[in-house]
Design a protein around this motif. Sequence first.
Motif, mmCIF file in Angstrom:
data_model
loop_
_atom_site.group_PDB
_atom_site.id
_atom_site.type_symbol
_atom_site.label_atom_id
_atom_site.label_comp_id
_atom_site.label_asym_id
_atom_site.label_seq_id
_atom_site.Cartn_x
_atom_site.Cartn_y
_atom_site.Cartn_z
ATOM 1 N N SER A 41 36.981 63.948 74.057
ATOM 2 C CA SER A 41 37.893 62.907 73.270
ATOM 3 C C SER A 41 39.044 63.566 72.700
ATOM 4 O O SER A 41 39.008 64.786 72.519
ATOM 5 C CB SER A 41 36.849 62.349 72.023
ATOM 6 O OG SER A 41 37.604 61.727 71.197
ATOM 7 N N LYS A 84 32.720 57.674 68.686
ATOM 8 C CA LYS A 84 31.760 56.645 68.614
ATOM 9 C C LYS A 84 30.897 56.824 70.011
ATOM 10 O O LYS A 84 29.694 56.872 70.053
ATOM 11 C CB LYS A 84 32.424 55.284 68.998
ATOM 12 C CG LYS A 84 31.627 54.270 68.346
ATOM 13 C CD LYS A 84 32.426 53.052 68.295
ATOM 14 C CE LYS A 84 32.930 52.586 69.781
ATOM 15 N NZ LYS A 84 33.738 51.183 69.567
ATOM 16 N N ASP A 85 31.548 57.409 71.235
ATOM 17 C CA ASP A 85 30.872 57.653 72.428
ATOM 18 C C ASP A 85 30.520 58.847 72.564
ATOM 19 O O ASP A 85 30.171 59.425 73.808
ATOM 20 C CB ASP A 85 31.625 56.934 73.446
ATOM 21 C CG ASP A 85 31.959 55.614 73.239
ATOM 22 O OD1 ASP A 85 31.116 54.787 72.811
ATOM 23 O OD2 ASP A 85 32.943 55.055 73.471
#
Lengths: 269, 171
Positions: free
Chosen positions: B54, B117-118
């Motif tokens: 990320s 989030k992921d």
Amino acid sequence: MKRSLILAVAIASLAAPFAASAHKTWLRPSQTVLAGTDPWITVDAAVSNDLFYFNHVPLRLDNLAITAPDGSRVEPQNLTTGKYRSVFDVQLAQPGTYRIAVVNSGLFGSWEENGKPRRWRGTPATFATEVPKDAKNLQISQSVGRVETFVTNGSPNDTALKTSGEGIELVPLTHPNDLVAGEPAKFRVLVDGKPAQGVEFEIVRGETRYRNAQDEIQAVSDARGEFSVTWPEPGMYWLEATREDAKTSLPQARQRRLSYVATLEVLPQ
Amino acid sequence: MRAKLFIAVSGLLTLPAYAAELDINIEIPKLNVAEYHRPYVAIWIEGADQKVASNLAVWYQLKDTAEGHGTKWLPDLRQWWRKSGRTLKVPVDGVTGPTKPVGRHALSFSDAQPQLKDLAPGEYTLVVEAAREVGGRELVRIPFSWPAKAPQSGTAQGSSELGAVTLAVKP
């Protein structure tokens, strides 16, 4: 000294690949990893003793070919040849990887005419018309030499890296603009388009002028034609391989000399 | 950016109390040099495979200058560029922002934000890379596991282009 220098220049300009054992031929880009909508690079091209210094002769750019990321040809800009180096600019209008290469493929001959030595350079096609049928002491050799480097604007791609099937070529299994010190990079060597075993590479980092030893790395291709290099430190590296065989395209030429040179930039971790 | 940061922080306040959170503090040191430019900084999370899991933030020069747009120097953030930057189309909403002055900069991300989030549970490394025009480059790493079962913290001390970098992972 003067005479030997003139001779060296004459040999280098007539048959650069034959002089490769003594001098290093190279193309050196100003940058290899770029970004933006309209980046430019400049490239130095020379034959020298040290890497990457201009101290012998410029590299002839008659057979310069720049391949764009989509496979099309790009013209060099501001090309000029000086006393010690040739130089040109390349506009990287497309995103992706560019291949910048000088490929010299041809025949080199010598014979005697009216008691005087004659030198000749050409191709199998011009051999028939330019070399007299009754040439005395005719000696012909063939050479295929590739000198290249790679530059990427944005994200790398492989279209320009497609091989031609002639002479020694390198298939980068690790992208040539994705080399980092301390990490291994893998390559496959092709000779006339086929993986070749036992091709010896000499790999030298630039700035040789500022150290006492060449610190060369030796690498030999394995049965699959592959070899791996773990770059000891960041820098501009020069790779060379040469090979001789008898696969000439002209019966008069007994031997063929193949050479390959690449300049690769290795970045720090 | 200040407004954006404010929104990000105030957004956090409305989140439910059990939201996992990453708090990062990055110090841009004051340097006594003849020519100073604010550093480009990339802050990302790397997985065990060394790949970018990320992108948290990228600070670069957003303004056009006589020398061109600031994206020209993004490849100077070498590792970030190689692992992620060169395949991104900047600017990226909520990730890219302008360069920061000398001082301490706090960033906070909750698991409801797109950056986290992921993120699958596992072992990660926070990487902060800074590169400065006519200056140097530095990269620091802080390992952590996500999501945190108990509060975790980590620090790294830069020696040239970065000062203290701290990470707090809250369950």
